[in-house]
Design a protein around this motif. Sequence first.
Motif, mmCIF file in Angstrom:
data_model
loop_
_atom_site.group_PDB
_atom_site.id
_atom_site.type_symbol
_atom_site.label_atom_id
_atom_site.label_comp_id
_atom_site.label_asym_id
_atom_site.label_seq_id
_atom_site.Cartn_x
_atom_site.Cartn_y
_atom_site.Cartn_z
ATOM 1 N N GLU A 112 0.818 -1.215 0.000
ATOM 2 C CA GLU A 112 0.000 0.000 0.000
ATOM 3 C C GLU A 112 0.854 1.269 0.000
ATOM 4 O OE1 GLU A 112 -2.663 -0.436 3.336
ATOM 5 O OE2 GLU A 112 -3.372 -2.375 2.622
ATOM 6 N N HIS A 122 -2.564 1.488 12.808
ATOM 7 C CA HIS A 122 -3.912 1.141 12.362
ATOM 8 C C HIS A 122 -4.304 -0.244 12.882
ATOM 9 C CE1 HIS A 122 -6.841 0.310 8.813
ATOM 10 N NE2 HIS A 122 -7.482 0.576 9.918
ATOM 11 N N HIS A 126 -7.371 -0.993 15.325
ATOM 12 C CA HIS A 126 -8.402 -1.936 14.867
ATOM 13 C C HIS A 126 -8.598 -3.052 15.899
ATOM 14 C CE1 HIS A 126 -10.785 -3.855 11.641
ATOM 15 N NE2 HIS A 126 -10.329 -4.987 12.139
ATOM 16 N N GLU A 146 -14.848 1.797 10.743
ATOM 17 C CA GLU A 146 -13.879 2.478 9.875
ATOM 18 C C GLU A 146 -13.881 3.981 10.119
ATOM 19 O OE1 GLU A 146 -14.532 1.306 5.814
ATOM 20 O OE2 GLU A 146 -14.055 -0.798 6.261
ATOM 21 N N ARG A 150 -10.682 6.117 11.334
ATOM 22 C CA ARG A 150 -10.204 7.315 10.623
ATOM 23 C C ARG A 150 -9.980 8.467 11.607
ATOM 24 N NH1 ARG A 150 -14.270 5.563 6.692
ATOM 25 N NH2 ARG A 150 -13.222 5.108 4.729
ATOM 26 N N ASP A 160 -5.896 8.731 6.155
ATOM 27 C CA ASP A 160 -6.984 7.759 6.050
ATOM 28 C C ASP A 160 -6.515 6.498 5.306
ATOM 29 O OD1 ASP A 160 -9.292 6.310 5.498
ATOM 30 O OD2 ASP A 160 -10.341 7.985 4.554
ATOM 31 N N TYR A 162 -8.278 4.072 4.404
ATOM 32 C CA TYR A 162 -9.321 3.575 3.525
ATOM 33 C C TYR A 162 -9.562 4.494 2.322
ATOM 34 C CZ TYR A 162 -10.342 0.648 7.566
ATOM 35 O OH TYR A 162 -10.247 -0.238 8.614
ATOM 36 N N ARG A 165 -9.691 2.832 -1.090
ATOM 37 C CA ARG A 165 -10.462 1.584 -1.138
ATOM 38 C C ARG A 165 -11.925 1.886 -1.363
ATOM 39 N NH1 ARG A 165 -7.861 -1.545 4.027
ATOM 40 N NH2 ARG A 165 -5.715 -1.334 3.369
ATOM 41 N N GLY A 167 -14.236 1.094 0.684
ATOM 42 C CA GLY A 167 -14.924 1.014 1.955
ATOM 43 C C GLY A 167 -15.124 -0.387 2.460
ATOM 44 N N SER A 169 -13.797 -3.693 4.368
ATOM 45 C CA SER A 169 -12.749 -4.060 5.321
ATOM 46 C C SER A 169 -12.580 -5.557 5.349
ATOM 47 C CB SER A 169 -13.070 -3.540 6.713
ATOM 48 O OG SER A 169 -14.240 -4.136 7.203
#
Length: 169
Positions: A112, A122, A126, A146, A150, A160, A162, A165, A167, A169
């Motif tokens: 990424e 992150h 999470h 999410e 953020r 961020d 995401y 992406r 959205g 996960s």
Amino acid sequence: MALPAPPETEVLIVAECWAAEADAEAIVHRAIETAASMVEADTGDAELAVMLTDDAGIRTLNRNWRGQDKPTNVLSFPALQPTGPRSAGDAPRMLGDIAIAYETARREADDEQRPFEHHLSHLAVHGFLHLIGYDHQTDAEADAMENLEREILDQLGIPDPYADRDGVS
């Protein structure tokens, strides 16, 4: 108004590969302390453990506890919470355990093109949110979790994760 107390967090480094990340323990502590300050959960009298492991270790946990024989980036194991009233002499309430796999986390960060410390933060956030009851089994739950991730990551100065992406996960 005083900030809520963070949970007592023990970070256990159980795989040699984490030696490449000298700041990993501090990154995990900062992420969890920030998350705890931003959620509506009483974590001041609680504790949790974060195990920094490798793909082999997390694969074993994933197989034994979730029936999935493959490594993953992070696993959370929320503890059952006591139902009765607490007394002053009680031991801290256990929130649960988090395991984070180095090789998978490193590969994801590299794929990424994100700094490893951002991705580790992150994953710690999470995992912590799972311990206090958040989940992503439904679209609504995923959106709520999410969005909170953020906000916490933004507080840590982390972009961020995401943003690129759909959205999911």
